[in-house]
Each structure stands twice: as C-alpha cells, then as structure tokens.
Design a protein around this motif. Structure first.
Motif, PDB file in Angstrom:
ATOM      1  N   ILE A   1       0.903  -1.097   0.108  1.00 38.32           N
ATOM      2  CA  ILE A   1      -0.110  -0.011   0.023  1.00 38.32           C
ATOM      3  C   ILE A   1       0.777   1.134   0.037  1.00 38.32           C
ATOM      4  CG2 ILE A   1      -1.734   1.317   1.198  1.00 38.32           C
ATOM      5  CD1 ILE A   1      -2.836  -1.313   2.147  1.00 38.32           C
ATOM      6  N   ALA A   2       1.732   1.230   0.843  1.00 38.89           N
ATOM      7  CA  ALA A   2       2.654   2.418   0.834  1.00 38.89           C
ATOM      8  C   ALA A   2       3.383   2.617  -0.665  1.00 38.89           C
ATOM      9  CB  ALA A   2       3.734   2.116   1.827  1.00 38.89           C
ATOM     10  N   ILE A   3       3.857   1.598  -1.167  1.00 40.51           N
ATOM     11  CA  ILE A   3       4.590   1.496  -2.608  1.00 40.51           C
ATOM     12  C   ILE A   3       3.417   2.534  -3.461  1.00 40.51           C
ATOM     13  CG2 ILE A   3       5.548   0.693  -4.522  1.00 40.51           C
ATOM     14  CD1 ILE A   3       6.514  -1.530  -2.545  1.00 40.51           C
ATOM     15  N   ALA A   4       2.268   1.681  -3.250  1.00 38.06           N
ATOM     16  CA  ALA A   4       1.028   2.073  -4.227  1.00 38.06           C
ATOM     17  C   ALA A   4       0.895   3.805  -3.990  1.00 38.06           C
ATOM     18  CB  ALA A   4      -0.103   1.373  -3.970  1.00 38.06           C
ATOM     19  N   ARG A   5       0.998   4.111  -2.903  1.00 36.75           N
ATOM     20  CA  ARG A   5       1.008   5.709  -2.529  1.00 36.75           C
ATOM     21  C   ARG A   5       2.086   6.458  -3.126  1.00 36.75           C
ATOM     22  NH1 ARG A   5      -1.938   7.983   2.658  1.00 36.75           N
ATOM     23  NH2 ARG A   5      -2.023   9.587   1.176  1.00 36.75           N
ATOM     24  N   THR A   6       3.134   6.054  -3.330  1.00 38.80           N
ATOM     25  CA  THR A   6       4.111   6.826  -3.718  1.00 38.80           C
ATOM     26  C   THR A   6       4.556   6.696  -5.065  1.00 38.80           C
ATOM     27  OG1 THR A   6       5.817   5.099  -2.834  1.00 38.80           O
ATOM     28  CG2 THR A   6       5.261   6.657  -1.331  1.00 38.80           C
ATOM     29  N   LEU A   7       3.916   5.916  -5.769  1.00 43.30           N
ATOM     30  CA  LEU A   7       4.257   5.764  -7.126  1.00 43.30           C
ATOM     31  C   LEU A   7       3.914   7.016  -7.868  1.00 43.30           C
ATOM     32  CD1 LEU A   7       2.239   2.155  -8.154  1.00 43.30           C
ATOM     33  CD2 LEU A   7       4.596   2.950  -8.003  1.00 43.30           C
ATOM     34  N   ARG A   8       4.833   7.221  -9.002  1.00 47.41           N
ATOM     35  CA  ARG A   8       4.804   8.639  -9.716  1.00 47.41           C
ATOM     36  C   ARG A   8       4.033   8.483 -11.096  1.00 47.41           C
ATOM     37  NH1 ARG A   8      10.619  10.817  -8.465  1.00 47.41           N
ATOM     38  NH2 ARG A   8      10.613  10.827  -6.070  1.00 47.41           N
ATOM     39  N   GLY A   9       3.529   9.274 -11.755  1.00 46.56           N
ATOM     40  CA  GLY A   9       3.164   9.632 -12.950  1.00 46.56           C
ATOM     41  C   GLY A   9       1.396   9.639 -13.055  1.00 46.56           C
ATOM     42  N   PRO A  10       0.829  10.008 -13.910  1.00 47.23           N
ATOM     43  CA  PRO A  10      -0.501  10.102 -13.810  1.00 47.23           C
ATOM     44  C   PRO A  10      -1.214   8.800 -14.074  1.00 47.23           C
ATOM     45  CG  PRO A  10       0.287  11.042 -15.918  1.00 47.23           C
ATOM     46  CD  PRO A  10       1.488  11.010 -14.996  1.00 47.23           C
ATOM     47  N   VAL A  11      -0.502   7.915 -14.864  1.00 49.77           N
ATOM     48  CA  VAL A  11      -1.316   6.612 -14.909  1.00 49.77           C
ATOM     49  C   VAL A  11      -1.470   5.934 -13.644  1.00 49.77           C
ATOM     50  CG1 VAL A  11       0.991   5.307 -15.130  1.00 49.77           C
ATOM     51  CG2 VAL A  11      -1.143   4.409 -16.225  1.00 49.77           C
ATOM     52  N   PHE A  12      -0.824   6.403 -12.570  1.00 46.15           N
ATOM     53  CA  PHE A  12      -0.842   5.618 -11.367  1.00 46.15           C
ATOM     54  C   PHE A  12      -1.700   6.410 -10.450  1.00 46.15           C
ATOM     55  CE2 PHE A  12       3.352   4.057 -12.571  1.00 46.15           C
ATOM     56  CZ  PHE A  12       3.089   2.650 -12.713  1.00 46.15           C
ATOM     57  N   PHE A  13      -2.483   7.384 -10.883  1.00 48.81           N
ATOM     58  CA  PHE A  13      -3.241   8.080  -9.982  1.00 48.81           C
ATOM     59  C   PHE A  13      -4.547   7.475  -9.338  1.00 48.81           C
ATOM     60  CE2 PHE A  13      -7.146  10.833  -9.616  1.00 48.81           C
ATOM     61  CZ  PHE A  13      -6.772  11.660  -8.555  1.00 48.81           C
ATOM     62  N   PRO A  14      -5.057   6.498 -10.185  1.00 46.26           N
ATOM     63  CA  PRO A  14      -6.190   5.730  -9.510  1.00 46.26           C
ATOM     64  C   PRO A  14      -5.772   4.760  -8.316  1.00 46.26           C
ATOM     65  CG  PRO A  14      -6.517   5.599 -11.849  1.00 46.26           C
ATOM     66  CD  PRO A  14      -5.077   6.272 -11.700  1.00 46.26           C
ATOM     67  N   LEU A  15      -4.610   4.214  -8.614  1.00 45.12           N
ATOM     68  CA  LEU A  15      -3.941   3.369  -7.471  1.00 45.12           C
ATOM     69  C   LEU A  15      -3.621   4.006  -6.247  1.00 45.12           C
ATOM     70  CD1 LEU A  15      -3.217   0.551  -7.347  1.00 45.12           C
ATOM     71  CD2 LEU A  15      -0.997   0.832  -8.237  1.00 45.12           C
ATOM     72  N   ARG A  16      -3.107   5.350  -6.570  1.00 44.52           N
ATOM     73  CA  ARG A  16      -2.833   6.007  -5.316  1.00 44.52           C
ATOM     74  C   ARG A  16      -4.022   6.529  -4.569  1.00 44.52           C
ATOM     75  NH1 ARG A  16       0.815   8.753  -9.166  1.00 44.52           N
ATOM     76  NH2 ARG A  16      -0.756  10.517  -9.399  1.00 44.52           N
ATOM     77  N   VAL A  17      -5.144   6.822  -5.197  1.00 42.25           N
ATOM     78  CA  VAL A  17      -6.339   7.160  -4.719  1.00 42.25           C
ATOM     79  C   VAL A  17      -6.987   6.057  -3.879  1.00 42.25           C
ATOM     80  CG1 VAL A  17      -8.563   8.012  -5.109  1.00 42.25           C
ATOM     81  CG2 VAL A  17      -6.960   9.057  -6.290  1.00 42.25           C
ATOM     82  N   LEU A  18      -6.908   4.917  -4.463  1.00 41.06           N
ATOM     83  CA  LEU A  18      -7.465   3.653  -3.887  1.00 41.06           C
ATOM     84  C   LEU A  18      -6.549   3.473  -2.550  1.00 41.06           C
ATOM     85  CD1 LEU A  18      -8.376   1.380  -6.646  1.00 41.06           C
ATOM     86  CD2 LEU A  18      -9.770   2.457  -5.289  1.00 41.06           C
ATOM     87  N   ALA A  19      -5.206   3.645  -2.651  1.00 39.93           N
ATOM     88  CA  ALA A  19      -4.383   3.332  -1.411  1.00 39.93           C
ATOM     89  C   ALA A  19      -4.601   4.269  -0.387  1.00 39.93           C
ATOM     90  CB  ALA A  19      -2.885   3.446  -1.822  1.00 39.93           C
ATOM     91  N   ALA A  20      -4.965   5.567  -0.910  1.00 34.78           N
ATOM     92  CA  ALA A  20      -5.162   6.514   0.124  1.00 34.78           C
ATOM     93  C   ALA A  20      -6.438   6.462   0.883  1.00 34.78           C
ATOM     94  CB  ALA A  20      -4.976   8.033  -0.457  1.00 34.78           C
TER      95      ALA A  20
END
Length: 303
Positions: free
Chosen positions: A114-133
């Motif tokens: 989850i921590a790695i998902a929240r720190t991924l960079r790039g707009p393509v990972f935005f949904p993953l960052r939102v889900l992790a948050a």
C-alpha cells in the motif's frame, strides 16, 4: 609516560600497579578520579535500592490498609483462582502468539504494498494512489472493535458459500486490514524521508525506477522506520485478544470462561499479566533498537 628503572609506580585502588600493557602509567589524579567515580556509582546504587524499598513498603502499607482491600483481594487477587486460570490462559495464549506471527507478516507485506502504491509517480498511477489513500484513511478511522464485529460477526451472517466462518481466520483478517493501514503510513513516511538525490543517483548509475526503489530507497526507508514498526507489532500483540469476541478460545476467552462460572475476576488479572509479560521484552527490544539507531546517527553512520 613510561617507567624507568628506579621510578616509583602509582598503585590503583586494588593496591596493584596500574600499568597498561603498553607501559602507560595513569597519574595519581586520574586514579583518584576513577576511585571517586566508582564510589559515586556505588553510592547512587545504594540510594536507589533504598528508595525503591521504602517506596514499595509505603505502597504496600497504603494498599493493604485501604478500605475495601480484603474484598478487593478476594475478588481480583485470589490465589486459588489464579492457579486454576494460569494453565488455561497459557494454553489460550498460544493462539494469540500464532495470530501475532501470521498477522504480523501479512500486515508488513500488505502495508508495504500500500505504501509503494501511494508513492508511485506518474498520472497513470493516479487511481492506484487514490485507492491506497482511501484504504488507509478508512481503516485508520474505523475503530478496530467495529471492524472486528463487522468481519467476525457480520460475515458469517451472510452465509456465503466458500467463505469461512472460523472466528480465528476472520479475526486475523480484521486485524490485518486495520493494522496494514497504520503500517502503510509508517512505510510511506520512511520512503518519503529518503532524499530524492538517492533515487537520482541510482538512476544515474543505470538502475530503473523499480531497481532504485528496491535496492536504494526501500532498504533505507525500512531501517529508519524499524522503531515505529516494532511499536505497531507490540500493539498488534495486545489486540490479538480481541478475537475472543467471536468465540475463539484465546487467553482472554479462557479467562472469561472461568470468570463467567465463578464470578471472580482474578483470571482477568492473570490474563492481563501474561500479556504484559509478553509485551515487556518486545518493548525493551524496541527501546534498544531505537537507542542503537540514535547512536549510529549521532556517530555519522548509515541508518
């Protein structure tokens, strides 16, 4: 200072010549200073021991002469019920220890992901960052006891085919869901504490983003966050007793069965002391690790 023939050699506190293997002879002032330090240490130890004994004696007299102490002793500190409860509590504690090990591993793995998902960079990972948050915000805000009731008591009520109704498995799942949210934030703080120049240096050496994260960023992040991770594991160890709400016979439930039969609350004290005895070594180990990391940082070593 070296010793030549005919010179007198200063003697230490034990009367022997205080000469080191390289021929160095401490001065009389240094020997006197060391004797003074040893005397102060002995005096401080004696004072601490005496004050501890006096404090313990005062507390004992205050407690045993307090109103209602005989009834309190009979209800909470009965030797007979303690002897009856201890074997059963220790037998149930084995379940708590297994839950701690299994859930601890699952929490560390899921929290890291989850921590790695929240720190991924790039707009393509935005949904993953939102889900992790959203995951971390939800389970950090949801009280653990409610999470346990929903999972342990609510899931069996659905009567879904293929879904377990074992309170131990369901309780472990609830603990993992809650604690992985806390651990994820610990890992994320560690990842973000690594200076960006570390990642840039790794990239300049030809490492990919994944390799830089794996070999450069994560090792530093994990080492820096060891003390708070250990604190979370200490809390998890205590909260494994909450799985008893689903009927799992752990240390808490074993004590509860005896209390329900005898209406004497000594088994709860026994179970509490067993958990304390299990937690203290983990707490002291956490303090030791924290102090060791602080010393290395103060000395300029790598964390």
């Amino acid at each position: 200072m070296t010793v030549t023939k005919g010179e007198s050699v200063p003697e230490g506190a034990d009367g022997a010549a205080a000469v080191r293997g390289d021929g160095y002879v401490p001065s009389e002032r240094r020997l006197e200073r060391e004797r003074h330090k040893r005397a102060r240490a002995r005096r401080a130890t004696a004072v601490a021991a005496l004050s501890t004994l006096v404090t313990a004696a005062v507390l004992y007299l205050v407690v045993v002469h307090a109103p209602g102490w005989p009834r309190t002793k009979e209800t909470f500190f009965s030797a007979g019920y303690a002897r009856e409860a201890l074997p059963k509590v220790l037998e149930g504690l084995w379940l708590n220890i297994r839950l701690l090990v299994v859930c601890g591993v699952a929490v560390l793995v899921l929290g890291m992901l989850i921590a790695i998902a929240r720190t991924l960079r790039g707009p393509v990972f935005f949904p993953l960052r939102v889900l992790a948050a959203a995951y971390t915000d939800f389970f950090r805000g949801l009280p653990l006891i409610i999470n346990l009731m929903i999972v342990v008591l609510g899931v069996p009520a659905l009567r879904l085919q293929g879904v377990t109704v074992d309170p131990v498995l369901l309780g472990g799942t609830a603990l993992t869901l809650t604690y992985s949210a806390y651990v994820a934030e610990v890992f994320r703080a560690g990842i973000e504490s690594v200076h960006p120049s570390q990642r840039a240096a790794a990239r300049s050496l030809g490492l990919t983003n994944r390799q830089a994260l794996r070999y450069v960023v994560l090792p530093q992040a994990v080492r820096r966050q060891v003390p708070p991770l250990l604190n979370d594991l200490v809390s998890l160890q205590k909260d494994t007793g909450l799985v008893s709400i689903g009927g799992a016979v752990d240390a808490v439930r074993a004590a509860d069965i005896i209390v329900g039969r005898s209406l004497n609350y000594t088994p709860y004290i026994v179970a509490g002391l067993v958990f304390v005895a299990l937690t203290i070594p983990m707490t002291r180990f956490t303090d030791w690790v924290t102090a060791r990391l602080d010393r290395r940082r103060d000395q300029g070593g790598a964390l």
